[in-house]
Each structure stands twice: as structure tokens, then as C-alpha cells.
Design a protein around this motif. Sequence first.
Motif, PDB file in Angstrom:
ATOM      1  N   UNK A   1      -8.313  37.582   7.699  1.00  0.00           N
ATOM      2  CA  UNK A   1      -8.531  36.237   8.205  1.00  0.00           C
ATOM      3  C   UNK A   1      -9.325  35.423   7.214  1.00  0.00           C
ATOM      4  N   UNK A   2      -9.200  34.133   7.362  1.00  0.00           N
ATOM      5  CA  UNK A   2      -9.987  33.177   6.591  1.00  0.00           C
ATOM      6  C   UNK A   2     -10.806  32.400   7.602  1.00  0.00           C
ATOM      7  N   UNK A   3     -12.109  32.276   7.318  1.00  0.00           N
ATOM      8  CA  UNK A   3     -12.956  31.502   8.228  1.00  0.00           C
ATOM      9  C   UNK A   3     -13.760  30.482   7.445  1.00  0.00           C
ATOM     10  N   UNK A   4     -14.234  29.468   8.157  1.00  0.00           N
ATOM     11  CA  UNK A   4     -15.020  28.421   7.506  1.00  0.00           C
ATOM     12  C   UNK A   4     -16.474  28.855   7.352  1.00  0.00           C
TER      13      UNK A   4
ATOM     14  N   UNK B   1     -12.637  30.563  12.882  1.00  0.00           N
ATOM     15  CA  UNK B   1     -11.345  31.060  12.436  1.00  0.00           C
ATOM     16  C   UNK B   1     -10.479  29.918  11.921  1.00  0.00           C
ATOM     17  N   UNK B   2      -9.864  30.103  10.746  1.00  0.00           N
ATOM     18  CA  UNK B   2      -8.933  29.121  10.198  1.00  0.00           C
ATOM     19  C   UNK B   2      -7.507  29.661  10.284  1.00  0.00           C
ATOM     20  N   UNK B   3      -7.280  30.835   9.722  1.00  0.00           N
ATOM     21  CA  UNK B   3      -5.953  31.443   9.742  1.00  0.00           C
ATOM     22  C   UNK B   3      -6.104  32.963   9.637  1.00  0.00           C
TER      23      UNK B   3
END
Length: 99
Positions: free
Chosen positions: A17-20, A25-27
Amino acid sequence: MDGSIRIEEGFAATGGLVHDHNGGWIIGFCRYLGNCTVIKISIQTDSLKAVNAIQEGFSRNSNSALIRRIHQILKMVKQWKIQRILREENTIANSLIKM
């Protein structure tokens, strides 16, 4: 990113996952990888007790079925390492457990 494999069958999958900057959660993604061979295992935990139990278990027999199973798996690979990380660095695993 993380992965999982059933060593006996060789089935492997991965996800991530990609988070800010706030941890939002972003994607995310997951993917079946097919049949794979494990070359190296890396274990990260915020539990010093778990690190010690796994490391000490190789010098003597453990009473824990889980520790014995971990040792069986680790004996199937050429390289492995265990690392204690700070609880603050383990936020994704902690949030998954709380779901």
C-alpha cells in the motif's frame, strides 16, 4: 509491501500500500505470484520476547508449537534474519490487527 508463501506448495502472493504523511490509505494492491522458491526470509516484530524465543529455540527445544513451526520453516531456506523494530515503526501491522 509484504508477501506470503506456502512453503510446502510453493504458492506465493504479495501486496502493499501507499499512504500519505498522516498514514491515510491512498492505494493498495495484491497479486498472486504463482509457484516460487523461498531464498531469504526476513522477520520483523516489535516483541523482544518473540525475537528471543525464536533465536534461543535453535539452541534448545522449544515448548511452543508456534516456535517449533517457525523453526521448521526457517530450516527450509538458506538465509533468514529476525529484527526487532520499534512499535511506532510497525503501525501498518498494528492497524491490521485492530480491524
